[in-house]
Design an enzyme around this catalytic site. Structure first.
Site, PDB file in Angstrom:
ATOM      1  N   HIS A 148      22.275  20.587   8.771  1.00 20.97           N
ATOM      2  CA  HIS A 148      22.435  21.441   7.578  1.00 20.97           C
ATOM      3  C   HIS A 148      21.163  21.443   6.712  1.00 20.97           C
ATOM      4  O   HIS A 148      21.162  20.966   5.578  1.00 20.97           O
ATOM      5  CB  HIS A 148      23.662  21.003   6.754  1.00 20.97           C
ATOM      6  CG  HIS A 148      24.210  22.130   5.906  1.00 20.97           C
ATOM      7  ND1 HIS A 148      25.545  22.296   5.627  1.00 20.97           N
ATOM      8  CD2 HIS A 148      23.575  23.146   5.265  1.00 20.97           C
ATOM      9  CE1 HIS A 148      25.713  23.366   4.854  1.00 20.97           C
ATOM     10  NE2 HIS A 148      24.532  23.888   4.626  1.00 20.97           N
ATOM     11  N   GLU A 177      31.773  18.978   8.740  1.00 24.20           N
ATOM     12  CA  GLU A 177      30.579  18.156   8.442  1.00 24.20           C
ATOM     13  C   GLU A 177      30.957  16.880   7.702  1.00 24.20           C
ATOM     14  O   GLU A 177      31.825  16.936   6.824  1.00 24.20           O
ATOM     15  CB  GLU A 177      29.594  18.978   7.600  1.00 24.20           C
ATOM     16  CG  GLU A 177      29.025  20.145   8.374  1.00 24.20           C
ATOM     17  CD  GLU A 177      28.068  21.007   7.548  1.00 24.20           C
ATOM     18  OE1 GLU A 177      27.624  20.564   6.478  1.00 24.20           O
ATOM     19  OE2 GLU A 177      27.778  22.116   7.991  1.00 24.20           O
ATOM     20  N   ARG A 184      28.036  28.859   7.718  1.00 27.80           N
ATOM     21  CA  ARG A 184      28.996  27.781   7.513  1.00 27.80           C
ATOM     22  C   ARG A 184      29.708  27.530   8.835  1.00 27.80           C
ATOM     23  O   ARG A 184      29.998  28.472   9.596  1.00 27.80           O
ATOM     24  CB  ARG A 184      30.039  28.161   6.447  1.00 27.80           C
ATOM     25  CG  ARG A 184      29.550  28.085   5.002  1.00 27.80           C
ATOM     26  CD  ARG A 184      29.310  26.646   4.544  1.00 27.80           C
ATOM     27  NE  ARG A 184      28.969  26.561   3.136  1.00 27.80           N
ATOM     28  CZ  ARG A 184      27.740  26.557   2.640  1.00 27.80           C
ATOM     29  NH1 ARG A 184      26.695  26.639   3.465  1.00 27.80           N
ATOM     30  NH2 ARG A 184      27.532  26.470   1.345  1.00 27.80           N
TER      31      ARG A 184
HETATM   32  C1  GLV Z   1      23.715  25.759   1.642  1.00 27.73           C
HETATM   33  O1  GLV Z   1      24.332  25.697   2.653  1.00 27.73           O
HETATM   34  C2  GLV Z   1      24.002  26.666   0.580  1.00 27.73           C
HETATM   35  O2  GLV Z   1      25.055  27.337   0.605  1.00 27.73           O
HETATM   36  O3  GLV Z   1      23.199  26.742  -0.359  1.00 27.73           O
END
Ligand code: GLV
Length: 319
Positions: free
Chosen positions: A282, A264, A235
């Site tokens: 992402h 984001e 993250r």
């Molecule tokens: C994606 O970032 C997730 O947490 O599944």
């Protein structure tokens, strides 16, 4: 008994809402390929007993209060920092996520970024696509070899462990730092300080929590080797993006591969200008297989809870 209403916050890939319809729910499907704004989310969720949401939606106390029938929030992601879990627990609302089914996809993407950063794939792509490549040169775009180097994993959960398993094929030595040592881990447990100083490549695979926020800040970057690479597929808030830009500009570390960002979809403008960082939008779990399994698991959790059974993958026990 009335038929439960399930709200789905945005367009989802195959199998889509079919499992919810097959279960006989009334589905309020916002079939839009964009994050659901807070006011629309409140309206959508108001009559729902189940909420199918994604990391792009914030589930907070105000939303929960506007949806008094809610019994389950099923997040289609393994991370659930978009959900106020304490507020859900207070109101007796179950929270589920989608672990395991995306482990391999995310570990693969971590390696894709690691290799792209180590071998300067982004720079090479830009060179060839812009017609500036004048033919093979022995000193062109030299990267770094991985064999015998040290891979440092921050966060040795399922994804971190899958990243470590892949390192065997690259003949890297693996060390890790975690809240606590992981029994049976094949890699060596080290302090955060040692992880930072010893690693040639650091990958971040820990959840976003108040404890992990800015774990990679200016001081941490200054501790890393000037030849080191940083890869973040966890993250954005784990990294102080402004400090990373300064470190990449100043040669404090050599390069980075990022899949996630602090705010984001906004990306620090400094990152966009740098050649020594590979940027992905992402994509950690973005394979057909993983995304289909995530949709199915989120639906299975909704079906279980709304038919009075235990969820398959709760993030916390309500009892
Ligand atoms: C994606 O970032 C997730 O947490 O599944």
């Amino acid at each position: 008994m009335s038929v439960p209403v399930v709200a789905v916050t945005r367009q989802i890939p195959s199998p889509g809402i079919a499992p919810l319809e097959e279960a006989g729910f009334v589905v309020r499907y916002r079939e839009v390929d964009a994050a659901c704004p807070a006011d629309e989310l409140t309206e959508l969720a108001a009559p729902a007993a189940g909420l199918f949401c994604l990391l792009s939606e914030r589930v907070d106390a105000a939303l929960l209060d506007a949806a008094p029938n809610l019994r389950i929030v099923a997040n289609m992601a393994v991370g659930y920092d978009n959900i106020d879990v304490a507020a859900c627990v207070e109101r007796g609302v179950m929270v589920t996520n989608t672990p395991d089914v995306l482990t391999d996809a995310t570990a693969d993407l971590t390696w894709a970024l690691l290799l792209a950063a180590a071998r300067r794939i982004g720079e090479g792509e830009r060179l060839t696509r812009t017609g500036r490549w004048s033919g093979w040169r022995p000193g062109e775009l030299l990267g770094t070899g991985l064999g015998g180097k040290t891979l440092g994993i921050f966060g040795m959960g399922k994804i971190g462990s899958a990243v470590a398993r892949r390192a065997v094929g690259f003949e890297m030595d693996v060390i890790y730092h975690n809240r606590r040592p992981v029994p049976g881990a094949t890699a060596g447990y080290v302090s955060l300080e040692e992880l930072l100083t010893r690693s040639d490549v650091i990958v971040l695979n820990a959840p976003s929590t108040p404890e992990t926020r800015h774990v990679i800040d200016a001081a941490a970057l200054a501790t890393m080797k000037p030849t080191a690479l940083l890869v973040n597929t966890a993250r954005g808030p784990l990294v102080d993006e402004a400090a990373l830009v300064a470190a990449l500009q100043g040669g404090v570390i050599a390069g980075a591969g990022l899949d996630v960002y602090e705010a984001e979809p906004v990306i620090h403008p400094g990152l966009l200008e740098l050649d020594n960082v590979v940027l992905a939008p992402h994509l950690g779990s973005a394979t057909h297989e993983a995304r289909a399994a995530m949709v199915q698991l989120a639906c299975d959790n909704l079906v279980a809870v709304l038919s009075g059974q235990q969820p398959l993958t709760p993030v916390i026990s309500l009892r």
